[in-house]
Design a protein around this motif. Structure first.
Motif, PDB file in Angstrom:
ATOM      1  N   ILE A 167     -16.922 -35.066  19.382  1.00  0.00           N
ATOM      2  CA  ILE A 167     -17.026 -33.777  18.676  1.00  0.00           C
ATOM      3  C   ILE A 167     -18.476 -33.285  18.642  1.00  0.00           C
ATOM      4  O   ILE A 167     -18.756 -32.108  18.851  1.00  0.00           O
ATOM      5  CB  ILE A 167     -16.473 -33.902  17.229  1.00  0.00           C
ATOM      6  N   ILE A 168     -19.379 -34.212  18.400  1.00  0.00           N
ATOM      7  CA  ILE A 168     -20.794 -33.835  18.284  1.00  0.00           C
ATOM      8  C   ILE A 168     -21.291 -33.226  19.592  1.00  0.00           C
ATOM      9  O   ILE A 168     -21.982 -32.208  19.614  1.00  0.00           O
ATOM     10  CB  ILE A 168     -21.626 -35.075  17.877  1.00  0.00           C
ATOM     11  N   GLU A 169     -20.871 -33.851  20.697  1.00  0.00           N
ATOM     12  CA  GLU A 169     -21.304 -33.344  21.998  1.00  0.00           C
ATOM     13  C   GLU A 169     -20.669 -31.983  22.287  1.00  0.00           C
ATOM     14  O   GLU A 169     -21.340 -31.040  22.693  1.00  0.00           O
ATOM     15  CB  GLU A 169     -20.929 -34.356  23.086  1.00  0.00           C
ATOM     16  N   LYS A 170     -19.368 -31.915  22.020  1.00  0.00           N
ATOM     17  CA  LYS A 170     -18.627 -30.691  22.327  1.00  0.00           C
ATOM     18  C   LYS A 170     -19.116 -29.509  21.492  1.00  0.00           C
ATOM     19  O   LYS A 170     -19.288 -28.408  21.996  1.00  0.00           O
ATOM     20  CB  LYS A 170     -17.137 -30.952  22.055  1.00  0.00           C
ATOM     21  N   LYS A 171     -19.335 -29.760  20.224  1.00  0.00           N
ATOM     22  CA  LYS A 171     -19.691 -28.650  19.324  1.00  0.00           C
ATOM     23  C   LYS A 171     -21.199 -28.489  19.118  1.00  0.00           C
ATOM     24  O   LYS A 171     -21.634 -27.656  18.350  1.00  0.00           O
ATOM     25  CB  LYS A 171     -19.001 -28.847  17.965  1.00  0.00           C
ATOM     26  N   LYS A 172     -21.966 -29.330  19.813  1.00  0.00           N
ATOM     27  CA  LYS A 172     -23.441 -29.248  19.736  1.00  0.00           C
ATOM     28  C   LYS A 172     -23.941 -29.328  18.277  1.00  0.00           C
ATOM     29  O   LYS A 172     -24.762 -28.523  17.830  1.00  0.00           O
ATOM     30  CB  LYS A 172     -23.959 -27.945  20.362  1.00  0.00           C
ATOM     31  N   LYS A 184     -25.032 -45.092  19.407  1.00  0.00           N
ATOM     32  CA  LYS A 184     -24.351 -44.308  20.461  1.00  0.00           C
ATOM     33  C   LYS A 184     -24.971 -42.930  20.617  1.00  0.00           C
ATOM     34  O   LYS A 184     -24.904 -42.332  21.682  1.00  0.00           O
ATOM     35  CB  LYS A 184     -22.862 -44.139  20.100  1.00  0.00           C
ATOM     36  N   LEU A 185     -25.518 -42.413  19.511  1.00  0.00           N
ATOM     37  CA  LEU A 185     -26.056 -41.056  19.553  1.00  0.00           C
ATOM     38  C   LEU A 185     -27.564 -41.041  19.811  1.00  0.00           C
ATOM     39  O   LEU A 185     -28.195 -39.996  19.722  1.00  0.00           O
ATOM     40  CB  LEU A 185     -25.755 -40.343  18.232  1.00  0.00           C
ATOM     41  N   ALA A 186     -28.109 -42.191  20.141  1.00  0.00           N
ATOM     42  CA  ALA A 186     -29.565 -42.284  20.355  1.00  0.00           C
ATOM     43  C   ALA A 186     -30.001 -41.276  21.417  1.00  0.00           C
ATOM     44  O   ALA A 186     -29.356 -41.131  22.454  1.00  0.00           O
ATOM     45  CB  ALA A 186     -29.930 -43.695  20.788  1.00  0.00           C
ATOM     46  N   GLY A 187     -31.064 -40.576  21.130  1.00  0.00           N
ATOM     47  CA  GLY A 187     -31.596 -39.614  22.095  1.00  0.00           C
ATOM     48  C   GLY A 187     -30.994 -38.227  21.984  1.00  0.00           C
ATOM     49  O   GLY A 187     -31.446 -37.294  22.630  1.00  0.00           O
ATOM     50  N   SER A 188     -29.952 -38.085  21.167  1.00  0.00           N
ATOM     51  CA  SER A 188     -29.292 -36.773  21.059  1.00  0.00           C
ATOM     52  C   SER A 188     -30.049 -35.831  20.115  1.00  0.00           C
ATOM     53  O   SER A 188     -29.807 -34.636  20.105  1.00  0.00           O
ATOM     54  CB  SER A 188     -27.867 -36.952  20.531  1.00  0.00           C
ATOM     55  N   GLY A 189     -30.921 -36.391  19.322  1.00  0.00           N
ATOM     56  CA  GLY A 189     -31.686 -35.559  18.382  1.00  0.00           C
ATOM     57  C   GLY A 189     -30.934 -35.208  17.116  1.00  0.00           C
ATOM     58  O   GLY A 189     -31.453 -34.519  16.239  1.00  0.00           O
ATOM     59  N   ILE A 190     -29.716 -35.670  17.007  1.00  0.00           N
ATOM     60  CA  ILE A 190     -28.928 -35.342  15.805  1.00  0.00           C
ATOM     61  C   ILE A 190     -29.491 -36.052  14.579  1.00  0.00           C
ATOM     62  O   ILE A 190     -29.999 -37.175  14.674  1.00  0.00           O
ATOM     63  CB  ILE A 190     -27.434 -35.714  16.019  1.00  0.00           C
TER      64      ILE A 190
END
Lengths: 225, 348
Positions: free
Chosen positions: A148-153, A176-182
């Motif tokens: 969801i995080i990837e899809k909905k930015k 898992k979300l490392a590097g995504s900046g979230i």
């Protein structure tokens, strides 16, 4: 008795706001939806919807959240207050309104179970304070959230948890979300009983209550935008 | 370990009589740890009464525990109402989506009977076997969710608060149904051999509802329900606060209260003196990462704050110790109680 008449009808001055805030808080604590609506309507005729959301509603809800934290109010009062304000704010500041706060995409979810109250409180309080956020509901896990995080930015994710094992699993999500900046803000019972836990699981922040959630979101928004 | 002359049953009942037994009684409320003892998954462990019995007996021997705890998991009761249970490898089974999807369903809700709820029979069998094996030397603690708190799982917390405030007719109907079920379930456990019933009622705590609501709702429901349970009861607030309502709690007929680690233990002891026994209040969540010294200090501090004069059972604050708490920490807690909990207590 609640005073609904501000001293200056043309602008929301500080003194007027204080009167509105104290009256609104009293109405919300007594769960008087009609009175809360009257007070907000009066205030709305003297200020912009964003001002009303931020300066009147948000600050009243923050004060109620603080009182829960101090043990002088209960969670049910915090919840119903948020619910009432959320319903009212939608009438003066609809979800699609262009004057809602400019913000990065934000979402909220219950992680790994279906105990929705904490999430519901934060969702209502933030929306009533003029923020817009996507409600991802309960029962989300690492896999579903990553998708969801990837899809909905999504840029800011608020996670509510009830159980200790779920809290510990946030570490895996963060990896898992490392590097995504979230940015991930966590809250819920395990974090209240162990104030070191949020750091251990790698969250970016921990909100004790609805009052802190407003401050944290405001701060992270500034960093993310 | 210092030798003591009392059985666990004598020790606990002396403490409940607000007198000092040979040492501070200790309830390590372990549920899932039995699965570790038997090398089973949590799901496997709770699938058979015999596993839970063996697990409880081993845990009692291992830690000198003063109770047997045949509690499986809270969601078992909502399962009896048709709800879903979700198992996980590292924590208690949890309730799934609320079994009452639409609040209007409450109008047509009937209480399940114990006889027809097969999932409850495992608990009754575990209690019967524990009673047979323990021969009245150790209290067996049955557990029920209070009629007032069960709706958190039946409806979801948010919907329940709305029902409580905005739909009094539905609220009253739900309380009637839940009371009927709770009383039958509690008495079935007493009949099977439970020494006492722990009445879990977190919604009544002032963390969740204001004291004035409690007087009108949770208090009345507890008073009526506990009066119909044919055995002694303890009320557990599962980490919620209860000091502001303590006088009312004492009038519900309960003998003991499970208290939060965040509430002032000395103040509670003073407020409950000779009326209610305190059960608590080690922080189960923090316990996972306590060092040996921290574990020892926490236990000594709790004993010093609340154990003098009896009326105190050392336990955790939530009513269930997390799976993540190590055997080593549990051993330290137990050893500290054995060494520092002997009456008369030594001043620090």
């Amino acid at each position: 008795m609640i005073n609904l008449i501000p001293k200056n009808k043309n602008a929301v001055g500080m003194a007027d706001l204080e009167v509105f805030r104290s009256d609104l808080e009293r109405a919300l604590i007594s769960l008087d939806r009609d009175m809360a609506q009257q007070i907000i309507n009066k205030a709305a005729s003297t200020g912009s919807p964003v001002e009303i959301a931020g300066e009147l509603i948000s600050r009243s809800l923050k004060s109620i959240g603080d009182k829960w934290e101090k043990g002088t109010l209960s969670l049910s009062q915090v919840y119903i207050s948020g619910l009432i304000c959320e319903q009212i704010i939608d009438t003066i500041l609809p979800p699609s309104s262009p004057v809602r706060k400019n913000q990065p995409k934000m979402a909220i979810a219950v992680f790994e179970d279906y105990h929705l109250l904490g999430k519901r409180i934060i969702y209502s309080v933030l929306r009533a304070s003029g923020f817009e956020l996507i409600d991802l509901g309960g029962g989300q896990d690492v896999t579903s959230l990553c998708e969801i995080i990837e899809k909905k930015k999504i840029k800011i994710l608020l996670l509510s948890v009830l159980m200790l094992p779920s809290a510990l699993r946030i570490k895996k999500l963060k990896e898992k979300l490392a590097g995504s900046g979230i940015k991930i803000i966590v809250g819920g019972a395990p974090f209240r009983f162990d104030e070191e836990l949020w750091k251990e699981v790698g969250a970016d922040a921990y909100g004790k209550d609805s009052s802190e959630a407003i401050d944290l979101v405001t701060k992270l928004m500034a960093e993310t935008l | 370990m210092k030798s003591t002359g009392m059985t666990s049953m004598e020790r606990v009942f002396t403490a409940l009589s607000h007198k000092e037994p040979d040492r501070v009684p200790m309830f390590l409320l372990l549920t899932m740890h039995g699965a570790k003892e038997l090398g089973l998954t949590i799901k496997e462990y709770f699938s058979k009464a015999e596993y839970v019995v063996e697990g409880q007996l081993r845990l009692r021997r291992k830690y000198n525990n003063d109770c047997l705890n045949p509690f499986f998991y809270a969601a078992l009761e909502t399962e009896a109402f048709g709800g879903e249970v979700i198992f996980r490898e590292d924590g208690p089974p949890n309730s799934g989506l609320p079994c009452i999807a639409d609040i209007e369903m409450i109008r047509y809700l009937d209480p399940p009977t114990v006889k027809e709820s097969k999932m409850l029979h495992r608990v009754l069998k575990a209690i019967e076997l524990l009673k047979e094996k323990s021969r009245d030397t150790v209290p067996i603690i049955g557990v029920v969710m209070s009629p007032f708190s069960l709706p958190v799982m039946q409806l979801g917390f948010d919907k329940y608060i709305e029902v409580m405030h905005f739909h009094p007719d539905l609220f009253n109907k739900l309380m009637q149904v839940n009371k009927t079920f709770c009383i039958e379930w509690a008495n079935a456990q007493i009949k099977a051999g439970a020494t006492a019933i722990c009445y879990f009622d977190p919604v009544s705590s002032t963390t969740i509802i204001p004291p004035e609501w409690y007087h009108k709702t949770g208090y009345e429901i507890a008073r009526q329900t506990l009066a119909s349970i044919k055995g002694p009861t303890a009320t557990h607030f599962a980490s919620g606060f209860c000091l502001p309502i303590i006088d009312y709690v004492a009038k519900t007929g309960t003998a003991a209260i499970g208290i939060s680690s965040m509430e002032d233990l000395s103040q509670l002891k003073h407020a409950c003196k000779n009326r209610l026994t305190l059960l608590g209040n080690l922080n189960g969540i923090e316990m996972r990462r306590w060092s040996k010294d921290q574990a020892r200090e926490k236990v000594i501090s709790v004993i010093q704050a609340a154990a003098a004069g009896g009326g105190f059972i050392l336990s955790d604050n939530h009513g269930e110790i997390p799976w993540q708490v190590s055997d080593e920490t549990l051993h330290i807690i137990s050893d500290t109680v054995m060494n520092h909990g002997v009456y008369p207590l030594k001043q620090s």
